[in-house]
Write an enzyme that holds these catalytic residues in place. Structure first.
Site, PDB file in Angstrom:
ATOM      1  N   LYS A 127       1.006  -1.457   0.181  1.00  0.00           N
ATOM      2  CA  LYS A 127       0.193  -0.174   0.177  1.00  0.00           C
ATOM      3  C   LYS A 127       0.727   1.068  -0.005  1.00  0.00           C
ATOM      4  CE  LYS A 127      -0.337   0.138   5.051  1.00  0.00           C
ATOM      5  NZ  LYS A 127      -1.194  -0.527   6.241  1.00  0.00           N
ATOM      6  N   TYR A 151      15.819  30.180   7.538  1.00  0.00           N
ATOM      7  CA  TYR A 151      14.815  30.608   7.834  1.00  0.00           C
ATOM      8  C   TYR A 151      14.861  30.514   9.397  1.00  0.00           C
ATOM      9  CZ  TYR A 151      11.893  30.559   3.907  1.00  0.00           C
ATOM     10  OH  TYR A 151      11.695  30.074   2.396  1.00  0.00           O
TER      11      TYR A 151
HETATM   12  C1  LIG Z   1      -0.123  -1.944   6.773  1.00  0.00           C
HETATM   13  C2  LIG Z   1      -1.117  -2.793   6.919  1.00  0.00           C
HETATM   14  C3  LIG Z   1       0.321  -4.177   7.444  1.00  0.00           C
HETATM   15  C4  LIG Z   1       1.350  -4.348   6.908  1.00  0.00           C
HETATM   16  O1  LIG Z   1       1.725  -3.547   8.058  1.00  0.00           O
HETATM   17  P1  LIG Z   1       3.982  -3.720   8.912  1.00  0.00           P
HETATM   18  O2  LIG Z   1       3.667  -3.011  10.489  1.00  0.00           O
HETATM   19  O3  LIG Z   1       4.283  -2.762   8.130  1.00  0.00           O
HETATM   20  O4  LIG Z   1       4.136  -4.856   8.145  1.00  0.00           O
HETATM   21  C5  LIG Z   1      -0.459  -5.322   8.022  1.00  0.00           C
HETATM   22  N1  LIG Z   1      -1.914  -5.476   7.735  1.00  0.00           N
HETATM   23  C6  LIG Z   1      -2.890  -4.286   7.409  1.00  0.00           C
HETATM   24  C7  LIG Z   1      -4.425  -4.073   7.847  1.00  0.00           C
HETATM   25  C8  LIG Z   1      -2.204  -3.184   7.826  1.00  0.00           C
HETATM   26  O5  LIG Z   1      -2.692  -1.571   7.624  1.00  0.00           O
END
Ligand SMILES: *Cc1c(COP(=O)(O)O)cnc(C)c1O
Length: 378
Positions: A43, A272
């Site tokens: 994702k 800044y």
């Molecule tokens: C993002 C996510 C993962 C992966 O998590 P990591 O901690 O990066 O391994 C797994 N399951 C769900 C539902 C998530 O939202």
């Protein structure tokens, strides 16, 4: 991987992603976890690493499923020519799932409405839809609330009998609060899985563990893990040494070229708000990354970069496009390579160093990189 001193062919502003590292990380994790199934979570553009190439690399390492949040992300994988099983679990309230069903995307269901919408989409498309129940066992995000489990399983069993859909999985997501918190969630999850089976469902996939739980609680692995962070070579403990112990290699190197160099006297104010003033005559190097590219402004005066053969601290505020590094008397020239983070084994600052400097976690550091940064896969 590039070694300090052998950084050739560095682009102005680039995130170099080592796809071989992704493949070998998945291989190492698959061996370590020993589960029948492995969902590689890609994702958010594979945590900033590039969804389609990372998905291919993860499949090459032995992942047999891909996981994303939204349907759009799943369709992007399909458009990229990836036909491996994909699960998506966070949906627009108006999502009708037609494209998802047509593309054979398995849908994580968190509401009764989503379950009905999947059956309707399957009817319109004249195919069997694949769903996986996402059970809320404590996190209070999406996930079907406990009070709806029985009704959902009963309806799903009826819909399975009509041929509209198949319940391919039941899953939950954990808080990683305390071990006991996660054990409590898993107890409730076991109850949910048993209730689903008692209602007549036969899910092939039962999964709960993301990176943290998979590493610290073997009994959370069931027959499938859902791994994001670790496949990018990062440890959920925010400890690069731990990642190395596990045989993981950080896949992303964020690097660029020094855009300007100035020799300045003591008392020179920088960036800044003038939050930094030079204490002595020194050299300032300008790095062409800013918060517009995902560099946290919180790392102002705290983050470090590799430049001119060593590690130096950011001087003054991180701006939208650039920040300044005080390199002292180190020889640095315009065009020299600068590495913001990469593999600590090569002497580079790490994503974890940036996380510490910005009061956040390594997940956020890599995922937020974007803007004008060129993604380059090697
Ligand atoms: C993002 C996510 C993962 C992966 O998590 P990591 O901690 O990066 O391994 C797994 N399951 C769900 C539902 C998530 O939202």
């Amino acid at each position: 991987m590039p070694e300090p001193g052998t950084l050739a062919d560095v682009g102005f502003r680039e995130a170099v992603v080592d796809l071989g590292a992704i493949t070998s990380n998945v291989r190492a994790l698959r061996e370590l976890f020993g589960t029948e199934h492995f969902i590689a979570v890609v994702k958010a553009n594979a945590y900033g690493h590039g969804a389609v190439p990372v998905a291919r690399a993860a499949l090459a390492g032995g992942a047999d499923w891909l996981g994303v949040a939204s349907v759009d992300e799943a369709l992007e994988l399909r458009a990229g020519g990836i036909d491996a099983p994909v699960l998506a679990w966070l949906h627009d309230p108006d999502e009708a799932f037609d494209e998802a069903v047509a593309a054979g995307v398995s849908i994580g269901v968190s509401t009764m409405g989503q379950l009905r919408a999947m059956a309707a989409a399957a009817g319109r498309r004249a195919v069997q839809a694949s769903v996986q129940f996402k059970l809320d066992t404590g996190l209070s995000r999406n996930g079907l609330p406990h009070a709806d489990w029985q009704e959902a399983f009963t309806l799903a069993d009826e819909l399975e009998r009509t041929g509209a859909l198949h319940v391919a999985g039941v899953f939950t997501h954990l808080s990683n609060a305390t071990l006991q918190d996660d054990v409590d969630c898993l107890d409730l999850f076991d109850e949910g899985v048993a209730a689903a089976r008692a209602a007549g469902l036969r899910p092939e996939l039962v999964h709960a563990a993301a990176s943290a739980a998979a590493l610290r609680q073997p009994h959370a692995r069931y027959d499938c893990v859902r791994i994001g962070l670790a496949l990018y070579g990062l440890a959920p403990t925010q400890d690069p040494a731990r990642a190395r112990e596990l045989g993981l290699t950080p896949a992303m190197t964020l690097r660029g070229r020094v855009a300007h160099v100035k020799r300045v006297p003591a008392g020179t104010s920088v960036s800044y708000d003038y939050t930094y003033r030079t204490e002595r005559e020194t050299t300032l190097a300008l790095v062409p990354f800013g918060y517009g590219d995902g560099i946290p402004r919180a790392a102002s005066n705290r983050g470090h970069v590799w430049i001119g053969g060593g590690v130096h601290r950011i001087a003054g505020r991180v701006a939208m496009d650039q920040f300044v590094v005080d390199v002292g008397d180190t020889e640095v020239a315009v065009g020299d390579p600068v590495v913001l983070f990469g593999d600590g084994a090569h002497g580079f600052p790490t994503a974890e160093d940036w996380a510490t400097a910005s009061d956040t976690i390594n997940w956020e550091i890599v995922t937020r990189i974007g803007g004008r940064t060129k993604l380059r896969h090697v």
